[in-house]
Design an enzyme around this catalytic site. Structure first.
Site, PDB file in Angstrom:
ATOM      1  N   ASP A 173      19.881 -59.876  21.355  1.00  0.00           N
ATOM      2  CA  ASP A 173      19.455 -58.930  20.321  1.00  0.00           C
ATOM      3  C   ASP A 173      20.083 -57.551  20.535  1.00  0.00           C
ATOM      4  O   ASP A 173      20.574 -57.225  21.634  1.00  0.00           O
ATOM      5  CB  ASP A 173      17.924 -58.829  20.349  1.00  0.00           C
ATOM      6  CG  ASP A 173      17.326 -58.608  18.965  1.00  0.00           C
ATOM      7  OD1 ASP A 173      18.045 -58.087  18.093  1.00  0.00           O
ATOM      8  OD2 ASP A 173      16.156 -58.943  18.768  1.00  0.00           O
ATOM      9  N   ASP A 231      15.267 -60.241   9.899  1.00  0.00           N
ATOM     10  CA  ASP A 231      13.888 -60.313  10.385  1.00  0.00           C
ATOM     11  C   ASP A 231      12.957 -60.669   9.247  1.00  0.00           C
ATOM     12  O   ASP A 231      11.741 -60.713   9.426  1.00  0.00           O
ATOM     13  CB  ASP A 231      13.470 -58.965  10.996  1.00  0.00           C
ATOM     14  CG  ASP A 231      13.815 -58.907  12.465  1.00  0.00           C
ATOM     15  OD1 ASP A 231      14.310 -59.920  12.985  1.00  0.00           O
ATOM     16  OD2 ASP A 231      13.586 -57.853  13.091  1.00  0.00           O
TER      17      ASP A 231
HETATM   18  C1  GLA Z   1      14.253 -58.082  16.643  1.00  0.00           C
HETATM   19  C2  GLA Z   1      14.585 -59.505  16.261  1.00  0.00           C
HETATM   20  C3  GLA Z   1      13.302 -60.294  16.118  1.00  0.00           C
HETATM   21  C4  GLA Z   1      12.573 -60.279  17.435  1.00  0.00           C
HETATM   22  C5  GLA Z   1      12.307 -58.846  17.851  1.00  0.00           C
HETATM   23  C6  GLA Z   1      11.750 -58.773  19.240  1.00  0.00           C
HETATM   24  O1  GLA Z   1      13.588 -57.415  15.636  1.00  0.00           O
HETATM   25  O2  GLA Z   1      15.333 -59.526  15.104  1.00  0.00           O
HETATM   26  O3  GLA Z   1      13.592 -61.612  15.709  1.00  0.00           O
HETATM   27  O4  GLA Z   1      13.342 -60.948  18.380  1.00  0.00           O
HETATM   28  O5  GLA Z   1      13.490 -58.082  17.840  1.00  0.00           O
HETATM   29  O6  GLA Z   1      11.530 -57.472  19.644  1.00  0.00           O
END
Ligand code: GLA
Length: 767
Positions: free
Chosen positions: A471, A535
């Site tokens: 990420d 997300d």
């Molecule tokens: C980001 C990712 C999510 C999740 C969060 C965790 O927003 O896109 O899918 O993994 O971080 O903090």
């Protein structure tokens, strides 16, 4: 294939040709980019005639009257009579004029770009060398030909052979000049949880730019753009697509002059760029790619899908089936117990899921997003026995195990930050700007690269881990150098780390993520074969993303999860069935609390998973085509196809009252063959019928009553069955009528109960 005769150079792929020419001014122009020209003779007569001088122009007299402003330049500088916005801007202490004349051309085996990811298996590399003798500066344009996927890639290299320091202020990877044929430009815009919205811009006199300045390729504007002819069907008309194999700040521009000559440039953003190179030093840009199709955006999508699957995705994952994943993020966030995870694993296994992924929250003091990033050691209070005890449990159940990391970031309580406060991005003068409570590590530094690599390597070695979601959750700020220079160097550092990681762990499935789709690009996909697109797991947002990005990227990179019926992001309710119908186009996963599933939900998900497994290879690697956009009756129709079957996804955004008939449509079939078609059998939630359920029920059931909830948890209603036979020509033409939608006139067994934000899948096979 490359052919040359005198001043004409022919670069051909299976179905397309690019014709370059040394023009009257001694520079190189693109005279043609279109359907394949089989031999060099076919290129004669393509050069722009330029028989009449344009009145008010600046020309280099020794070369006749043709101004550089009127040639279809594949690179351009200013101050020499070309008044388009230049693709290259340089200066040294003595001058800011650089006049590159063609010097020579070499053809041979492809070499990698020295700093940036290079799509593999090009058939040939053509290097065009141009030289400015007044400043002893060389410009090399490297073209790569990918015959099978009809893609041509290109990057620029500048070498300084003078004793003066050369400043590079702007250098596009690719410039293409075309004459306008009533084109419009398609680009995307977006933000966190709202990526991939399509913007259609008519090509106008003047210059239109999309770019990213936030340090990553960004959700604001993806580097993928295309132009297509207006007022044509989506699978008809000339279309040209462009993308950049790069993950940092980028700029794509389209400029049209008064003669309707168009110049398209794509490359790194020039904001804050001032790279300096000394004697005998070189500068290179990342690689840009382009493709042409006479079959509109659908043709382009076929080219790019093949190209990415074959030339961008690493060999280890090429056409290799991806597992069905469970991810705990939307169910638990960072607060979970080992017992909770074990329960989720058991449920996941029972449903047919293959990989269990533990998201954020397993390390350091991480219970919310202001702590722990950078402390890449397991939180034993939360997870006694560490990651190994989790992977052991998963493996015992027959699941593989995956993990989340964010290796480029730290929170201010991280041990590594306390020990090395100078490792984060900061200009040395201002207070560092935080984003999501975190700092970005300065990956230009070797010791920071080592830290990122070792954090990942140690984690991967600590347990039996098969998958890693990488990420990157904030935009950059507080740059210690001009933003352009900094981001360029950061990307060089990042790619070194990614290269080390995938070389050391070639068979780990890495999923690219940046708070969703904030760094979704061909650069990241060169290392990580799939991407968490957003997300936002809402059905409509996901359908919208497919519509925008499946033109430039293949299904195999789209990681989609079925989430809870009420979307976390919009509170929009849509059924698990419809969410699956959209999520199944690509790499499927689930991301909801499996312990909250009703017995009926479980039954539904088991059936979905077995349908997906049966058609998985096609859903991940088949050829995708858009059939109808949402502008017709709010219905988005798309399909995926392999040699033996087609699956059509039919998405209805808005139910219309007493609507017209709908039709099952498909593409790419054999016109004379007979096909059998059938919908995926779905189960309807009885709650959907509200109080009307009493028309069928022997006892009264109140809307929203406990009795209704109780019944709905165990029992659904069979959705309509659509089955039949039709000729390929009919399915590709007017289509076959689908059953009537709900029209308030009663529920017959055949009624197609859709509603808003609902979908269906249809499987079509040759008889
Ligand atoms: C980001 C990712 C999510 C999740 C969060 C965790 O927003 O896109 O899918 O993994 O971080 O903090």
């Amino acid at each position: 294939m490359f052919k040359q005769q005198n001043d004409i150079f022919l670069l051909s792929t299976k179905n397309t040709s690019l014709v370059l020419r040394k023009n009257e001014q001694g520079t190189i122009s693109s005279e043609y980019y279109g359907p394949r020209i089989p031999n060099i003779e076919g290129c004669f007569g393509l050069a722009m005639p330029h028989t009449n001088p344009t009145g008010n122009s600046a020309v280099k007299e020794e070369n006749g009257f043709v101004s550089l402003d009127s040639v279809n330049a594949i690179y351009s500088t200013y101050g020499i009579g070309d008044y388009f916005y230049p693709s290259i801007v340089l200066n040294n202490d003595k001058t800011n004029i650089f006049d590159f004349a063609f010097k020579g051309l070499e053809v041979g085996k492809p070499h990698k770009n020295p700093l940036f990811p290079t799509p593999q298996d090009a058939n040939e590399e053509v290097v065009i060398t141009c030289f400015d003798s007044a400043t002893s500066t060389t410009l090399k344009l490297h073209y790569f030909i990918y015959e099978e996927s009809d893609v041509i890639a290109n990057y620029a290299e500048i070498r300084n052979d003078s004793d003066d320091i050369l400043h590079i202020k702007r250098c596009a990877s690719l410039q293409l000049s075309l004459v306008n044929r009533d084109f419009e430009l398609i680009s995307t815009y977006g933000s966190w949880a709202n990526e991939g919205n399509i913007e259609i811009t008519p090509i106008k006199y003047g210059r239109f730019i999309v770019e990213s300045t936030s340090g990553s390729s960004s959700a604001k504007h993806n580097p993928f753009i295309y132009i297509r002819q207006k007022n044509h069907a989506i699978d008809d008309g000339l279309a040209y697509g462009f993308n950049l194999v790069y993950s940092g700040n980028h700029e794509e521009s389209v400029e049209m002059d008064p003669f309707q000559n168009i110049r398209i440039q794509t490359g790194i953003s020039s904001l804050g760029l001032d790279k300096t190179i000394g004697h005998k030093e070189s500068f290179v840009t990342p690689i840009a790619v382009m493709s042409f199709s006479k079959d509109g955006q659908v043709g382009l999508s076929h080219n790019f899908s093949k190209f990415v699957n074959e030339s961008v995705i690493r060999k280890e994952f090429q056409y290799k089936d991806r597992p069905i994943i469970y991810n705990n993020w939307e169910a638990t966030g960072p607060s979970f117990t080992k017992e909770k995870l074990f329960l989720l694993m058991e449920k996941a296994k029972d449903l047919g899921i293959e990989t269990f992924v533990l998201d954020d929250g397993w390390f350091g003091n991480r219970n919310d997003d202001s702590h722990g990033l950078g402390d890449w050691f397991v939180n034993e209070d939360k997870l006694p026995g560490g990651l190994k005890s989790l992977s052991d449990k998963a493996n015992e159940l027959g699941l593989s195990f995956g993990i989340w990391m964010e290796p480029e970031m730290v929170n201010d309580d991280a041990v590594v930050y306390k020990e090395h406060p100078d490792w984060i991005i900061n200009d040395g003068l201002h207070k560092t700007i935080k984003g999501r409570n975190q700092y970005t590590l300065d990956l230009r530094k070797q010791e920071v690269q080592d830290f990122a690599f070792e954090s990942v390597a140690n984690t991967l070695k600590s347990a039996n881990i098969n998958y890693l979601k990488w990420d990157y959750n904030r935009p950059m700020a507080s740059f210690p150098d001009g933003v352009g220079n900094f981001v360029y160097d950061y990307m060089v550092g990042l790619y070194k780390v990614l290269d080390r990681v995938v070389t050391a762990f070639p068979n780990i499935l890495f999923e690219n993520c940046a708070g969703g789709g904030n760094r979704f690009d061909l650069g990241m996909l060169s290392f990580f074969p799939q991407s968490w697109m957003s997300d936002d797991t809402d059905i409509h947002v996901r359908a919208n993303l497919q519509k925008a990005f499946l033109v430039g990227y293949p299904l195999s990179v789209f990681s989609n999860h079925v989430s809870a019926k009420t979307s976390n992001q919009l509170l929009r309710y849509s059924s698990l069935e419809s969410k699956f119908d959209i999520a199944s186009f690509g790499v499927l996963g689930y991301e909801l609390d499996l312990n909250d599933l009703t017995p009926l939900d479980e039954e539904i998900i088991k059936k979905q998973i077995s349908f997906y497994k049966e058609h998985r290879h096609m859903l991940q690697f088949g050829e995708h085509s858009l059939i109808q956009d949402l502008d017709v009756e709010h219905k988005l129709i798309q399909q995926v196809q392999n040699d033996s079957e087609v699956i059509v996804s039919y998405y209805s955004m808005l139910q219309l009252p007493n609507p017209r008939n709908d039709f099952l449509l498909a593409k790419g079939l054999d016109a004379d063959a007979t096909y059998v078609y059938e919908n995926r059998q779905e189960t309807l939630n009885i709650k959907k019928f509200g109080h009307l359920i009493n028309n069928l029920s022997p006892v009264h059931i109140g809307e929203d009553s406990l009795a209704q909830a109780e019944l709905a948890s165990k029992q659904g209603m069979d959705g309509e069955v659509t089955k039949g036979k039709a000729l390929g020509s009919v399915l590709m033409g007017l289509g076959v009528p689908l059953p009537d939608e709900w029209k308030m006139t009663g529920l017959n067994p055949g009624t197609r109960v859709m509603g808003d934000f609902a979908a269906r899948l249809y499987v079509i096979k040759k008889e």
